[in-house]
Scaffold this active site. Sequence first.
Site, mmCIF file in Angstrom:
data_model
loop_
_atom_site.group_PDB
_atom_site.id
_atom_site.type_symbol
_atom_site.label_atom_id
_atom_site.label_comp_id
_atom_site.label_asym_id
_atom_site.label_seq_id
_atom_site.Cartn_x
_atom_site.Cartn_y
_atom_site.Cartn_z
ATOM 1 N N HIS A 287 -11.450 -5.415 8.833
ATOM 2 C CA HIS A 287 -12.109 -5.246 7.529
ATOM 3 C C HIS A 287 -13.375 -4.417 7.685
ATOM 4 O O HIS A 287 -14.323 -4.586 6.942
ATOM 5 C CB HIS A 287 -12.464 -6.614 6.919
ATOM 6 C CG HIS A 287 -11.285 -7.443 6.519
ATOM 7 N ND1 HIS A 287 -10.519 -8.119 7.423
ATOM 8 C CD2 HIS A 287 -10.748 -7.687 5.305
ATOM 9 C CE1 HIS A 287 -9.550 -8.769 6.791
ATOM 10 N NE2 HIS A 287 -9.660 -8.516 5.501
ATOM 11 N N GLU B 130 0.818 -1.219 0.000
ATOM 12 C CA GLU B 130 0.000 0.000 0.000
ATOM 13 C C GLU B 130 0.847 1.261 0.000
ATOM 14 O O GLU B 130 0.506 2.258 -0.657
ATOM 15 C CB GLU B 130 -0.950 -0.003 1.205
ATOM 16 C CG GLU B 130 -2.102 -0.998 1.094
ATOM 17 C CD GLU B 130 -1.722 -2.422 1.480
ATOM 18 O OE1 GLU B 130 -0.562 -2.636 1.912
ATOM 19 O OE2 GLU B 130 -2.570 -3.311 1.359
#
Lengths: 321, 338
Positions: free
Chosen positions: A125, A58
């Site tokens: 999540h 990322e």
Amino acid sequence: MSITYLEAIREAQAHALRDDPRVFIYGQDVGAFGGAFKATKNLQKEFPGRVLDSPISEDAMIGLAVGTAIEGMRPIIEMQFADFSTVAFNQIVNQASTLFWRTNVPCPITVRLPFGGTSGSGPFHSQCLEAIYAHYPGLVVLTPATVEDAYSMLLSAVAIDDPVIFCEHKFLYYHLKAEKLPSEALPIGKARIAREGRDLTIVTYSAMVHEALAAADELATEGWQVEVVDLRSIKPLDTDTVVASVARTGRLLCVGEAWPWGGVTAEVIARVTAEGYGLLDAPPQRLNAKDTPVPYHPNLWAAHRPTARSVAAAARKLIRY
Amino acid sequence: MLQTVSESRTVGETQRVAYRFMLRARLLDDKFASLYRAGKIHGGVFLGRGQEALSAAIGVHLNKTDVFAPLIRDAAGRLAFGEPIIDAVRTYLGSSLGPMRGRDGNVHRGRPQEGYLPMISHLGAMISVVNGVLFARRMKGITGIVGVACLGEGATSTGSFHEALNQAAVEKLPLVLVVANNQFAYSTPTTSQFACSDLANKAIGYGVESHSVDGTDFSACMETVGAAIARARAGHGPQLVVATLLRLCGHGEHDDASYIAPEQKNSKLGRDCLKVAEDFLLKKEFADAAQIAVWRSEAIREIDEAVAQAQREPAPDPYEEKWSALSSEHLNELREES
């Protein structure tokens, strides 16, 4: 013929890729696989060489995006889950957000964050990170609550010359539907009155707009008319629309799915208190997720986040103050 | 303006050009150190003393159309890449006419649209930005370019380094990563920084080519860095260059570097690359002492003129400053704090 929130996001990306040769998509599994949520389904086939798989990096994904932006491209970066954007935090808040201010070179990148809780997703999540990004100067933070906004605001995000954190709620992906895609939209930075009322203002955004609307339905059966303001954009924040609504109702409840500490709800209350103190008939209140990680089990999860029921309860208490 | 390598024709010209950038960088750094001690510079001053050979070797092998992300000890490379002395001086002195307009200072300077990237302070973070510039240019069909990112051995311990080098390898980008192993990351010695016997070995794990060089040896730096840049330019993918040298100053001018042992300073590692380069030029008869003296006085004059000019220039005015971090002015929150 109907279109979901998720399909609107895919369509907006297809539209952007079609309209602007500077646009490309980079992210994990976004290519042939079409993305973890299929938000880029078939786009690689339709736009060869412009929908590209990244390694699980990322930090490097956002760094690369900034480099391409310097070269005049307009990347869309898909974070597989908003939660993983924390790995890219440094590049977002120190590299992307400071570039224009330091160098006068714009940084038009769109970072798509599939965010927010869904049943069974657990601590890593489910997170809502809009407040922490809004804290940093140089970023625009968008939180569409409707299919129409998901589409038009993503198109706007790509067109904006600054880094945009585009918070798309996973809970809305599949079940939120519209008949067709919009041809016009409110400008970025304008809040929307999602429901008119005169007894209480609920200010909220993203998935919580729907919880607030359901709560307003429930309160309507009890004779109360609740106004719901959908912020649409967290930064910039449309204080004028919020204060105008409070001027009509005299009561403010802010609802956010994010954690309470230093968040969007606190910011809204601070602004209304500072700018519209005399308009308030009761102390402004807020309702957020509990101050713990997001739990896995549906029983715990449903109690962790605000729901129509808890919003209605908070609203009732505030109306009776 | 000094010549770049591509314009050089005669034997030794490349070395002469590189040496002159080293000399100018050393003298410019010395000037910044004096200004710092005199209280004329706000914030820190970071010198490249001992690293000029490596840094200049990078700069002279880059073309204007290449990409360069220097770090804090790359005054020589910056000048060789084409940075005017006045840009450096204006940034250190906070002139509103400089490229950073007083919004950022010292080594945090660049001109991104000219491929010259201004570092942020977080180590390793510029590598993937170089990747991005190279990535975009490839999408535009531009070939034959390279991008150099500079770092110290300390930055090889960061996650950003790993992510970005791996990314460049996966994408086969023409990235040259130049690591100056100057033995200390601030005060941390290499024994606390990494456990591999040679940093260049890291390249194997990423599937990229590597090059090792004695960073104090001017002609070796020229050769090795030139070869690595040529390999990347020719399409052989990312290159890792590891240069071994010793930082001949503190981390910044606030740091007396008392943690560096005298034995290390007196070892071969501690020799001054500028002196090595000078000896090399004299020995090869690429230049004579008189010529070097002329270069030195020319550089001093240029630096003094730049300092005098920047000192006369307006400082940033907080009342004139546009306090806006967004390029999209219509999205600024214009509400004044009460």
